[in-house]
Design a protein around this motif. Structure first.
Motif, PDB file in Angstrom:
ATOM      1  N   ALA A  83       0.832  -1.207   0.000  1.00  0.00           N
ATOM      2  CA  ALA A  83       0.000   0.000   0.000  1.00  0.00           C
ATOM      3  C   ALA A  83       0.863   1.252   0.000  1.00  0.00           C
ATOM      4  CB  ALA A  83      -0.937  -0.009   1.209  1.00  0.00           C
ATOM      5  N   LEU A  84       1.961   1.235   0.757  1.00  0.00           N
ATOM      6  CA  LEU A  84       2.864   2.388   0.766  1.00  0.00           C
ATOM      7  C   LEU A  84       3.485   2.597  -0.610  1.00  0.00           C
ATOM      8  CD1 LEU A  84       4.504   4.643   2.048  1.00  0.00           C
ATOM      9  CD2 LEU A  84       6.155   2.910   2.814  1.00  0.00           C
ATOM     10  N   VAL A  85       3.932   1.506  -1.231  1.00  0.00           N
ATOM     11  CA  VAL A  85       4.525   1.621  -2.570  1.00  0.00           C
ATOM     12  C   VAL A  85       3.508   2.213  -3.546  1.00  0.00           C
ATOM     13  CG1 VAL A  85       5.570   0.341  -4.476  1.00  0.00           C
ATOM     14  CG2 VAL A  85       6.111  -0.280  -2.107  1.00  0.00           C
ATOM     15  N   GLY A  86       2.267   1.736  -3.473  1.00  0.00           N
ATOM     16  CA  GLY A  86       1.228   2.283  -4.339  1.00  0.00           C
ATOM     17  C   GLY A  86       0.965   3.754  -4.077  1.00  0.00           C
ATOM     18  N   ALA A  87       1.023   4.165  -2.800  1.00  0.00           N
ATOM     19  CA  ALA A  87       0.770   5.566  -2.457  1.00  0.00           C
ATOM     20  C   ALA A  87       1.834   6.483  -3.045  1.00  0.00           C
ATOM     21  CB  ALA A  87       0.716   5.726  -0.942  1.00  0.00           C
ATOM     22  N   ILE A  88       3.085   6.028  -3.038  1.00  0.00           N
ATOM     23  CA  ILE A  88       4.161   6.839  -3.623  1.00  0.00           C
ATOM     24  C   ILE A  88       3.881   7.076  -5.104  1.00  0.00           C
ATOM     25  CG2 ILE A  88       6.623   6.885  -4.179  1.00  0.00           C
ATOM     26  CD1 ILE A  88       7.077   5.189  -1.616  1.00  0.00           C
ATOM     27  N   GLY A  89       3.479   6.019  -5.796  1.00  0.00           N
ATOM     28  CA  GLY A  89       3.165   6.167  -7.213  1.00  0.00           C
ATOM     29  C   GLY A  89       1.928   7.000  -7.467  1.00  0.00           C
ATOM     30  N   SER A  90       0.974   6.995  -6.516  1.00  0.00           N
ATOM     31  CA  SER A  90      -0.290   7.702  -6.741  1.00  0.00           C
ATOM     32  C   SER A  90      -0.127   9.216  -6.784  1.00  0.00           C
ATOM     33  CB  SER A  90      -1.307   7.321  -5.657  1.00  0.00           C
ATOM     34  OG  SER A  90      -1.028   7.964  -4.422  1.00  0.00           O
ATOM     35  N   VAL A  91       0.987   9.752  -6.254  1.00  0.00           N
ATOM     36  CA  VAL A  91       1.216  11.200  -6.317  1.00  0.00           C
ATOM     37  C   VAL A  91       2.179  11.550  -7.448  1.00  0.00           C
ATOM     38  CG1 VAL A  91       0.694  11.565  -3.888  1.00  0.00           C
ATOM     39  CG2 VAL A  91       3.057  11.087  -4.569  1.00  0.00           C
ATOM     40  N   GLY A  92       2.434  10.577  -8.333  1.00  0.00           N
ATOM     41  CA  GLY A  92       3.244  10.846  -9.511  1.00  0.00           C
ATOM     42  C   GLY A  92       4.738  10.778  -9.293  1.00  0.00           C
ATOM     43  N   SER A  93       5.179  10.221  -8.170  1.00  0.00           N
ATOM     44  CA  SER A  93       6.610  10.127  -7.890  1.00  0.00           C
ATOM     45  C   SER A  93       7.151   8.769  -8.309  1.00  0.00           C
ATOM     46  CB  SER A  93       6.877  10.329  -6.396  1.00  0.00           C
ATOM     47  OG  SER A  93       6.592  11.642  -6.004  1.00  0.00           O
ATOM     48  N   PRO A  94       8.420   8.697  -8.708  1.00  0.00           N
ATOM     49  CA  PRO A  94       9.041   7.394  -8.944  1.00  0.00           C
ATOM     50  C   PRO A  94       8.978   6.546  -7.678  1.00  0.00           C
ATOM     51  CG  PRO A  94      10.425   9.158  -9.808  1.00  0.00           C
ATOM     52  CD  PRO A  94       9.342   9.813  -9.003  1.00  0.00           C
ATOM     53  N   LEU A  95       8.779   5.236  -7.847  1.00  0.00           N
ATOM     54  CA  LEU A  95       8.608   4.373  -6.686  1.00  0.00           C
ATOM     55  C   LEU A  95       9.900   4.225  -5.887  1.00  0.00           C
ATOM     56  CD1 LEU A  95       6.338   1.544  -8.165  1.00  0.00           C
ATOM     57  CD2 LEU A  95       5.672   3.634  -6.967  1.00  0.00           C
ATOM     58  N   ARG A  96      11.011   4.073  -6.568  1.00  0.00           N
ATOM     59  CA  ARG A  96      12.277   3.814  -5.877  1.00  0.00           C
ATOM     60  C   ARG A  96      12.960   5.130  -5.502  1.00  0.00           C
ATOM     61  NH1 ARG A  96      14.618  -1.889  -6.638  1.00  0.00           N
ATOM     62  NH2 ARG A  96      12.834  -3.021  -7.502  1.00  0.00           N
ATOM     63  N   ALA A  97      13.525   5.135  -4.298  1.00  0.00           N
ATOM     64  CA  ALA A  97      14.118   6.361  -3.767  1.00  0.00           C
ATOM     65  C   ALA A  97      15.234   6.885  -4.663  1.00  0.00           C
ATOM     66  CB  ALA A  97      14.642   6.104  -2.360  1.00  0.00           C
TER      67      ALA A  97
END
Length: 476
Positions: A83-97
């Motif tokens: 869910a956290l990984v999906g949330a990062i993508g949901s705001v248009g950010s790359p998933l990996r730091a």
């Protein structure tokens, strides 16, 4: 205020990777927000993840806040990781730091599941904190605010240095407590932390092995409760609540404050021991309808092996005390698939439920009422950092067979509700507990969805079941 100025300000969001109804039951959410506000960062957003999207408490999707945007994430369970990984993508950010730029969020995570094994999540995080929040939040805020936006590598290194300094523990007097929205979410109940850690140190449970037990003073708990306006019931949270050294002072203080008691769970030995009368009066005064106990196993032999020195007669006396004081229902937490467990042990769990059913019926007879027993039966999952960390998890087919056997035996007692984590989800949780960074590709592919189908598991993490039980089998 111009746009350039806004981009140099640090925006802080506390992120809970689940819906708000669950987040408002998590004291870490309130603790992180309070610590940030105490440090001068106000207001602090509390955000949640629902259907794979970052959203506010009302479920409205949250758009990206470009600039210095710090996420402080609390992760209690491994199932929250996708869910956290999906949330990062949901705001248009790359998933990996490593792929994120100067205007993407800074994601720092802590919580029980991260403390046990952060490695599968690490590629998505800018930083990890594995101890208590109080000693490190100020430093995390300072690092996030002071580093140049275009130097993410230096930012990550500073956060990594903070992690390498080791888990720092909090021994202060001020407990975490809920406020505002949580009071309305739980009716009129306030949640207050009573303890951290656990002195019992059961072989299967990480809570007693991550840190030494810390009890918050009764005066601090009562003071925290008094600060909440409109709450009439207090939920005391903590694995060690039953061992609180100031139990009498605590219960008397809550009575003077006219706050009804609602403990998360109680040890049967408290209700069967010298303080039974004191607790019974609190149950009766509060009108507590459900008492929660965690025998974990039906046989005394197996309870002793896993570290629960809790004989059957103590459980029976505990139920008698609670039901005679007005409790109507009993909830039991038990496990199956334990090391050294036999089918007879499972049948003894049903026998224990039958004994407690008789005790309940006798106690309720004089009151003209009846109640139900809720049995939450969950597979044993060998947790990192515990004495049983290296134990193999039983194969999925065996766990399913044992669950059916236990369910059928328990339901024959009558007046029993049976529930619990599915064997497949338990096996997947064990896999994440034991995996390394190679599991990041699986989390990335899931990106908010869990559990994954077996085909996806085999494709992204070949031989994953060897991590769990040392043999290859399909997990449909």
């Amino acid at each position: 205020m111009g746009e350039a100025v806004r981009e140099t300000m640090l925006r802080v969001s506390v992120v809970f990777p689940g819906p708000s109804r669950q987040g408002f039951a998590n004291l870490a959410v309130f603790l992180l927000a309070r610590l940030c506000e105490d440090a001068g960062y106000f207001p602090v957003e509390t955000l949640f993840v629902d259907a794979g999207r970052l959203c506010d408490a009302e479920g409205r999707p949250v758009r990206a806040r470009r600039g210095r945007w710090l996420w402080l994430v609390t992760l209690s369970y491994e199932e929250q990781w996708p869910a956290l990984v999906g949330a990062i993508g949901s705001v248009g950010s790359p998933l990996r730091a490593r792929d994120r730029g100067p205007l993407d969020p800074i994601v720092v995570a802590g919580g029980m599941s991260v403390a046990l094994n952060p490695e599968p999540l690490r590629p998505f995080l800018d930083g990890v904190f594995r101890g208590d929040a109080e000693p490190v939040v100020d430093e995390i805020l300072s690092i996030a605010e002071q580093h140049p936006l275009d130097d993410r590598e230096a930012l990550s290194e500073s956060l990594a240095a903070l992690e390498r300094s080791g888990p720092v523990r909090f021994w202060g007097r001020r407990p975490a407590c809920s406020r505002g929205a949580a009071v309305s979410t739980f009716g009129r109940m306030l949640l207050v932390e009573a303890s951290r850690g656990c002195p019992v140190r059961c072989r299967f449970c990480a809570v007693g092995h991550l840190r030494r037990v810390h009890f918050f003073p009764a005066s601090s708990i009562i003071e925290a409760a008094g600060e909440s306006k409109g709450a009439s019931r207090i939920g005391l949270v903590g694995a060690a609540l039953s061992w609180h050294p100031e139990m009498e002072t605590l219960l008397e203080g809550l009575e003077r404050a006219r706050l009804d008691l609602s403990p998360s769970s109680l040890d049967a030995r408290l209700l069967a021991g010298k303080k039974a009368g004191l607790v019974a009066r609190a149950i009766e005064r509060s009108g507590l309808r459900t008492i929660t106990l965690a025998p974990e196993a039906g046989s005394e032999r197996l309870r002793l092996k896993l570290g629960k020195r809790m004989p059957d007669d103590a459980l029976e006396r505990a139920v008698e005390t609670a039901c005679s004081a007005g409790a109507v229902h009993v909830k039991l937490y038990v496990m199956y698939g334990l090391p050294g467990e036999s089918d007879d042990d499972l049948l003894q769990t049903a026998n224990l439920v039958r004994k407690l059913r008789r005790v309940m019926n006798a106690a309720h007879r004089s009151r003209g009422s009846t109640g139900r027993i809720s049995v939450s039966a969950n597979p044993f999952i060998p947790k990192p950092l515990t004495p049983w960390a290296e134990e193999p998890m039983q194969p999925l087919a065996q766990l399913r067979r044992k669950r059916r056997l236990l369910k059928q035996a328990v339901e024959r007692v009558g007046g029993v509700d049976f529930s619990g984590l599915s064997p497949r989800l338990a096996v997947l949780q064990c896999m994440l507990d034991r995996a390394g960074p190679e599991a990041a590709a699986l989390l990335e592919e899931c990106s908010g969805r869990w559990p994954p189908p077996s085909g996806m598991l085999d494709r992204f993490l070949p031989g994953w079941l060897q991590l769990v039980c040392g043999r290859l089998e399909k997990c449909e």
